[in-house]
Design an enzyme around this catalytic site. Structure first.
Site, PDB file in Angstrom:
ATOM      1  N   ASP A 106      11.006   5.851  -0.975  1.00 28.02           N
ATOM      2  CA  ASP A 106      11.180   7.264  -0.576  1.00 28.02           C
ATOM      3  C   ASP A 106       9.839   7.974  -0.639  1.00 28.02           C
ATOM      4  O   ASP A 106       8.926   7.548  -1.365  1.00 28.02           O
ATOM      5  CB  ASP A 106      12.226   7.968  -1.444  1.00 28.02           C
ATOM      6  CG  ASP A 106      11.831   8.079  -2.916  1.00 28.02           C
ATOM      7  OD1 ASP A 106      11.238   7.108  -3.449  1.00 28.02           O
ATOM      8  OD2 ASP A 106      12.094   9.123  -3.532  1.00 28.02           O
ATOM      9  N   GLU A 146      12.746   7.887  -6.306  1.00 26.70           N
ATOM     10  CA  GLU A 146      11.704   8.112  -7.305  1.00 26.70           C
ATOM     11  C   GLU A 146      11.137   9.513  -7.197  1.00 26.70           C
ATOM     12  O   GLU A 146      10.882  10.180  -8.203  1.00 26.70           O
ATOM     13  CB  GLU A 146      10.591   7.066  -7.132  1.00 26.70           C
ATOM     14  CG  GLU A 146       9.677   6.943  -8.347  1.00 26.70           C
ATOM     15  CD  GLU A 146       8.547   7.941  -8.386  1.00 26.70           C
ATOM     16  OE1 GLU A 146       7.970   8.132  -9.458  1.00 26.70           O
ATOM     17  OE2 GLU A 146       8.237   8.557  -7.349  1.00 26.70           O
ATOM     18  N   ASP A 206       2.163   1.946  -8.379  1.00 23.96           N
ATOM     19  CA  ASP A 206       2.482   3.296  -7.902  1.00 23.96           C
ATOM     20  C   ASP A 206       1.562   4.317  -8.561  1.00 23.96           C
ATOM     21  O   ASP A 206       1.945   5.464  -8.781  1.00 23.96           O
ATOM     22  CB  ASP A 206       3.969   3.595  -8.238  1.00 23.96           C
ATOM     23  CG  ASP A 206       4.458   4.880  -7.580  1.00 23.96           C
ATOM     24  OD1 ASP A 206       3.885   5.285  -6.556  1.00 23.96           O
ATOM     25  OD2 ASP A 206       5.427   5.472  -8.109  1.00 23.96           O
TER      26      ASP A 206
HETATM   27  N1  BES Z   1       3.190   7.763  -7.667  1.00 24.00           N
HETATM   28  C1  BES Z   1       3.681   8.866  -8.398  1.00 24.00           C
HETATM   29  C2  BES Z   1       3.400   8.739  -9.867  1.00 24.00           C
HETATM   30  C3  BES Z   1       1.975   9.019 -10.271  1.00 24.00           C
HETATM   31  C4  BES Z   1       1.207   9.949  -9.630  1.00 24.00           C
HETATM   32  C5  BES Z   1       1.458   8.349 -11.334  1.00 24.00           C
HETATM   33  C6  BES Z   1      -0.077  10.198 -10.029  1.00 24.00           C
HETATM   34  C7  BES Z   1       0.184   8.599 -11.731  1.00 24.00           C
HETATM   35  C8  BES Z   1      -0.596   9.524 -11.085  1.00 24.00           C
HETATM   36  C9  BES Z   1       5.169   9.019  -8.214  1.00 24.00           C
HETATM   37  O1  BES Z   1       5.591   8.767  -6.897  1.00 24.00           O
HETATM   38  C10 BES Z   1       5.535  10.454  -8.493  1.00 24.00           C
HETATM   39  O2  BES Z   1       5.109  11.317  -7.793  1.00 24.00           O
HETATM   40  N2  BES Z   1       6.344  10.680  -9.514  1.00 24.00           N
HETATM   41  C11 BES Z   1       6.886  11.968  -9.794  1.00 24.00           C
HETATM   42  C12 BES Z   1       8.054  11.717 -10.696  1.00 24.00           C
HETATM   43  C13 BES Z   1       8.909  12.891 -10.992  1.00 24.00           C
HETATM   44  C14 BES Z   1       9.592  13.455  -9.783  1.00 24.00           C
HETATM   45  C15 BES Z   1       9.913  12.508 -12.051  1.00 24.00           C
HETATM   46  C16 BES Z   1       5.841  12.864 -10.439  1.00 24.00           C
HETATM   47  O3  BES Z   1       5.009  12.408 -11.217  1.00 24.00           O
HETATM   48  O4  BES Z   1       5.862  14.065 -10.155  1.00 24.00           O
HETATM   49 ZN    ZN Z   2       5.074  10.519  -5.698  1.00 16.28          ZN
END
Ligand code: BES
Ligand code: ZN
Length: 461
Positions: A89, A154, A181
Site C-alpha cells: 500500500d 502499513e 522499508d
Molecule cells: N517506510 C515507513 C517507515 C519508516 C519511515 C521508517 C522513515 C523509518 C524512517 C513506513 O511506510 C511508514 O510510513 N510507517 C508509518 C507507520 C504509521 C502509520 C503507524 C509512519 O512511520 O508514519
Molecule cells: Zn510509509
C-alpha cells in the site's frame, strides 16, 4: 553466486519496467475510493510471485485490505527459513500539483525513478522479489526456505494486523525476518537499522456553537473552538520541544553510554539535513543531541489542523468546530496505549469548560529495538559489504513499522532491517523517488544475504 549477480546486473532494465507496472496501480490504503486498486495490487503481486517460481502465493483477507503471503519450500527440510516483510500500500498522492511527473506514471530522470511508492515500499519489495528471481532462474532453486508477506495496510497503521497474525500464526514460523522499508544513513553507506520509534496517533475535536456564527455579534462572549484548540495545543509542549503531558517520559529507557557513543560516531552532518528540507535552523543543532532527537527520543507533533474559514477573502465568523491530528513517536519502554490514555486525560483536564472537547485514539504501534549481537547480523554485514562495497553502519530510525515489534514478540526471532532508501527520497511527499544504483546494489546485497543465511546453523524443531 557470480552468475546470480550477473543475472541481476544483466536484467536491471527489465527489473525497472517490472516495478513500474506495480507503481502504476494506485494502491492508496487510506482512501475508500481506491479499495479496488489496493486489491488489484495484491492480485498483481500474487502473479509476480508465481511467475518467478514461488510454490504458493495466496491473498489472505483481513477486515481491511488483504495480505499477500507467498512461499517457496526447499526440498531439503533441514534448511533454515527466512520471512521477508514489505507493504504494497502507498500514501495518497496529494498535493498532486507538486509532482513534476504524474505519481502513478513512473518516470526515470537521471539515475532516479519517480512515482508514488517507488521507495515506500514497492521498490524495496521488488529488490527482494528480483533477487529471489535471480536465484531461481540461475540455480533453479533458492538456498533456503522463503516466506514473503506483503501487507496492504502499513500506511494506515496496520489496524488489522494483530488478529491476522494470530489467525495465521502457524504459517509464520521462521528463523529470522528481513524487513526492507527504511532509509540508509546516506548514499553509499549501507545501513542496518536496529531501532524504530513507535506511534500514538490522536485526534482532538473542539465544538462550540451549533453552527458558524457572526464574529461581531458573538465575539467576546462566545468561546471560539479554533482559539480553544490552539490553547490546548500550546500546552502540549513547551518552547524547547519538551512534552508537557504528565508521565509522558516516565517509562523512557535512557540511552546507554555505549549507544550514545555509537550514535555519535556516525558520519552525520547537521548541515546535510538542513539542505534536505531547506531550513536554516533546526530545533537542535548540537550534532550528538541532533541524532538522538531524530531517532531515540519521543516526539509530539500536530500533523494537521482545520477549522473555520480559510477560503478567499474574509468571512467574519466564529467557527462551530476545529480539529487537529496529533502524532507522538515513542521510544523503547513507552507503551502506546498508556501514552494515549495520558494524552486523553491531560487534554480533558486542560480543555476550557466553554467548549466541548473530544479526543480519539486513532491508532498506535510499539517501538522496536534489537541488540544486534546475534550472529545473523554478521551475515547481513557480509552481504551488504559485497553488495555496496563497504561495511554497513548500524543506525536507528524515527519512523514506525507496527509489524516489526508485533512479529518479533510473536516469533521471538531476530528482525533484520535492511533498508535501501535514502533520507531525501520524498517518502509520503510529492516526487517520491528511488535511486537506481541502490535498486541494483540492494538486489545484489539481498541475493548475497539469502546465500549467507543458508549457511547459518539453526536448530530445527
Ligand atoms: N517506510 C515507513 C517507515 C519508516 C519511515 C521508517 C522513515 C523509518 C524512517 C513506513 O511506510 C511508514 O510510513 N510507517 C508509518 C507507520 C504509521 C502509520 C503507524 C509512519 O512511520 O508514519
Ligand atoms: Zn510509509
Amino acid at each position: 553466486m557470480k552468475q546470480v549477480a550477473a543475472y541481476i546486473t544483466k536484467n536491471q532494465k527489465r527489473f525497472i519496467q517490472d516495478l513500474n507496472a506495480c507503481i502504476r496501480i494506485p494502491s492508496v490504503s487510506s482512501q475508500s475510493k481506491r479499495k479496488k486498486e489496493v486489491k488489484r495490487c495484491a492480485e498483481f503481486l500474487k502473479k509476480e510471485f508465481l511467475k518467478i517460481g514461488f510454490h504458493t502465493a495466496e491473498i489472505q483477507p483481513t477486515k481491511g485490505h488483504p495480505v499477500l503471503f507467498a512461499e517457496w519450500k526447499h526440498p531439503d527440510p533441514s534448511k533454515p527459513t527466512v520471512l521477508i516483510y514489505g507493504h504494497y500500500d502507498v500514501q495518497p498522492e496529494d498535493p498532486i500539483d507538486e509532482w513534476k511527473t504524474p505519481p502513478f506514471e513512473p518516470t526515470v530522470r537521471g539515475n532516479e525513478l519517480f512515482g508514488r511508492g517507488v521507495i515506500d515500499d514497492k521498490g524495496q519489495v521488488y529488490i527482494h522479489l528480483k533477487a529471489l528471481e535471480a536465484h531461481l532462474k540461475v540455480n533453479k532453486e533458492l538456498p533456503l526456505n522463503v516466506k514473503f508477506m506483503v501487507e496492504g495496510e502499513e500506511e494506515i497503521g496496520s489496524p488489522n494486523l494483530e488478529p491476522y497474525l494470530k489467525k495465521y500464526r502457524k504459517q509464520f514460523d521462521a528463523d529470522w525476518m528481513i524487513i526492507s522499508d527504511t532509509p540508509m544513513l546516506k548514499k553509499g553507506i549501507p545501513s542496518i537499522c536496529y531501532g524504530l520509534r513507535g506511534l500514538s496517533y490522536m485526534e482532538i475535536e473542539v465544538k462550540g456553537p451549533f453552527q458558524d456564527v457572526h464574529s461581531g455579534q458573538w465575539g467576546g462572549i462566545l468561546d471560539n473552538p479554533a482559539n480553544a484548540l490552539i490553547q490546548i495545543i500550546s500546552k502540549l509542549k513547551n518552547d524547547k520541544g519538551k512534552v508537557l503531558i504528565p508521565g509522558f517520559y516516565k517509562d523512557v529507557k535512557p540511552l546507554s553510554a555505549k549507544e550514545k557513543k555509537l550514535l555519535s560516531s556516525l558520519p552525520i552532518k547537521v548541515s546535510d539535513y538542513k539542505k534536505m528540507v531547506q531550513v536554516s535552523k533546526f530545533l537542535e543543532e548540537n550534532p550528538a543531541e541532533f541524532v538522538r532527537k531524530m531517532w531515540a527520543y519521543p516526539t509530539l507533533d500536530v500533523n494537521g489542523i482545520v477549522g473555520g474559514y480559510t477560503g478567499e477573502g474574509a468571512k467574519t465568523i466564529i467557527p462551530e468546530s476545529a480539529k487537529a491530528k496529533v502524532s507522538m513517536r515513542l521510544v523503547p519502554n513507552q507503551d502506546h496505549n498508556k501514552i494515549a490514555k495520558l494524552f486523553k486525560d491531560y487534554v480533558k483536564k486542560i480543555a476550557p469548560k466553554t467548549v466541548k472537547v473530544s479526543v480519539k485514539d486513532l491508532h498506535g504501534g510499539e517501538p522496536f529495538y534489537i541488540h544486534f549481537d546475534h550472529p545473523v547480523f554478521e551475515s547481513a554485514k557480509k552481504a551488504l559489504k559485497k553488495g555496496f562495497g563497504r561495511n554497513p553502519v548500524f543506525i536507528r530510525e524515527g519512523g514506525s513499522i507496527p509489524f516489526v515489534n508485533s512479529m518479533e514478540q510473536m516469533l521471538n526471532k531476530p528482525a533484520i532491517l535492511l533498508g535501501f532508501g535514502l533520507p531525501d527520497e520524498n517518502a509520503h511527499a510529492p516526487n517520491e523517488k528511488l535511486n537506481l544504483e541502490n535498486y541494483h546494489k540492494g538486489m545484489l546485497s539481498c541475493a548475497y544475504f539469502y546465500e549467507e543465511l543458508s549457511k547459518l546453523n539453526v536448530r530445527k524443531k
